[in-house]
Design a protein around this motif. Structure first.
Motif, PDB file in Angstrom:
ATOM      1  N   THR A  19       3.503  -9.819  -1.976  1.00  0.00           N
ATOM      2  CA  THR A  19       3.943  -8.773  -1.050  1.00  0.00           C
ATOM      3  C   THR A  19       4.344  -9.375   0.287  1.00  0.00           C
ATOM      4  O   THR A  19       5.354  -8.985   0.877  1.00  0.00           O
ATOM      5  CB  THR A  19       2.829  -7.725  -0.851  1.00  0.00           C
ATOM      6  OG1 THR A  19       2.471  -7.182  -2.126  1.00  0.00           O
ATOM      7  CG2 THR A  19       3.287  -6.605   0.061  1.00  0.00           C
ATOM      8  N   SER A  23       8.175  -9.208   1.973  1.00  0.00           N
ATOM      9  CA  SER A  23       8.242  -8.286   3.104  1.00  0.00           C
ATOM     10  C   SER A  23       9.181  -8.823   4.158  1.00  0.00           C
ATOM     11  O   SER A  23       9.240 -10.022   4.411  1.00  0.00           O
ATOM     12  CB  SER A  23       6.859  -8.072   3.712  1.00  0.00           C
ATOM     13  OG  SER A  23       6.030  -7.390   2.818  1.00  0.00           O
ATOM     14  N   GLU A  24       9.889  -7.904   4.788  1.00  0.00           N
ATOM     15  CA  GLU A  24      10.826  -8.299   5.842  1.00  0.00           C
ATOM     16  C   GLU A  24      10.315  -7.934   7.229  1.00  0.00           C
ATOM     17  O   GLU A  24      10.811  -8.436   8.217  1.00  0.00           O
ATOM     18  CB  GLU A  24      12.178  -7.617   5.602  1.00  0.00           C
ATOM     19  CG  GLU A  24      12.837  -8.072   4.326  1.00  0.00           C
ATOM     20  CD  GLU A  24      14.147  -7.364   4.068  1.00  0.00           C
ATOM     21  OE1 GLU A  24      14.635  -6.657   4.957  1.00  0.00           O
ATOM     22  OE2 GLU A  24      14.685  -7.531   2.966  1.00  0.00           O
ATOM     23  N   VAL A  27       4.083  -8.660   8.921  1.00  0.00           N
ATOM     24  CA  VAL A  27       3.129  -8.895   7.831  1.00  0.00           C
ATOM     25  C   VAL A  27       1.759  -9.308   8.361  1.00  0.00           C
ATOM     26  O   VAL A  27       0.927  -9.794   7.598  1.00  0.00           O
ATOM     27  CB  VAL A  27       3.655  -9.953   6.838  1.00  0.00           C
ATOM     28  CG1 VAL A  27       4.878  -9.461   6.099  1.00  0.00           C
ATOM     29  CG2 VAL A  27       3.909 -11.270   7.531  1.00  0.00           C
ATOM     30  N   LEU A  75       3.423  -0.480   1.139  1.00  0.00           N
ATOM     31  CA  LEU A  75       4.478  -1.344   1.679  1.00  0.00           C
ATOM     32  C   LEU A  75       5.725  -1.286   0.882  1.00  0.00           C
ATOM     33  O   LEU A  75       6.038  -1.129  -0.106  1.00  0.00           O
ATOM     34  CB  LEU A  75       3.976  -2.775   1.786  1.00  0.00           C
ATOM     35  CG  LEU A  75       2.802  -2.928   2.701  1.00  0.00           C
ATOM     36  CD1 LEU A  75       2.292  -4.346   2.649  1.00  0.00           C
ATOM     37  CD2 LEU A  75       3.171  -2.587   4.130  1.00  0.00           C
TER      38      LEU A  75
END
Length: 75
Positions: A19, A23-24, A27, A75
């Protein structure tokens, strides 16, 4: 039972890492959760190494997996 607990924690850690990698956004919460998971794995491993420790002690170290999974799915 001990191997099952270890396998579940490693699975959760891998899911968190996956994840984090995809993720962009921010985090930092996921990284904190992963660091906590790493700490729990190390604590569990050292507990197993000590004599006289049983799975009742290990159960006290178990994370709240439902909370972790619900956060991962958000998310």
């Amino acid at each position: 039972m001990i191997l099952y607990q270890l396998a579940k924690r490693l699975e959760q850690r891998n899911r968190l890492q996956h994840t984090i990698n995809r993720s962009e956004g921010d985090v930092s919460a996921l990284m904190t959760e992963k660091e906590q998971m790493d700490t729990q794995l190390k604590t569990q491993a050292s507990t197993w190494k000590e004599e006289g420790q049983d799975e009742f002690v290990l159960a006290a170290l178990s994370p709240d997996t439902e909370a972790m999974q619900s956060q991962s799915f958000l998310l």
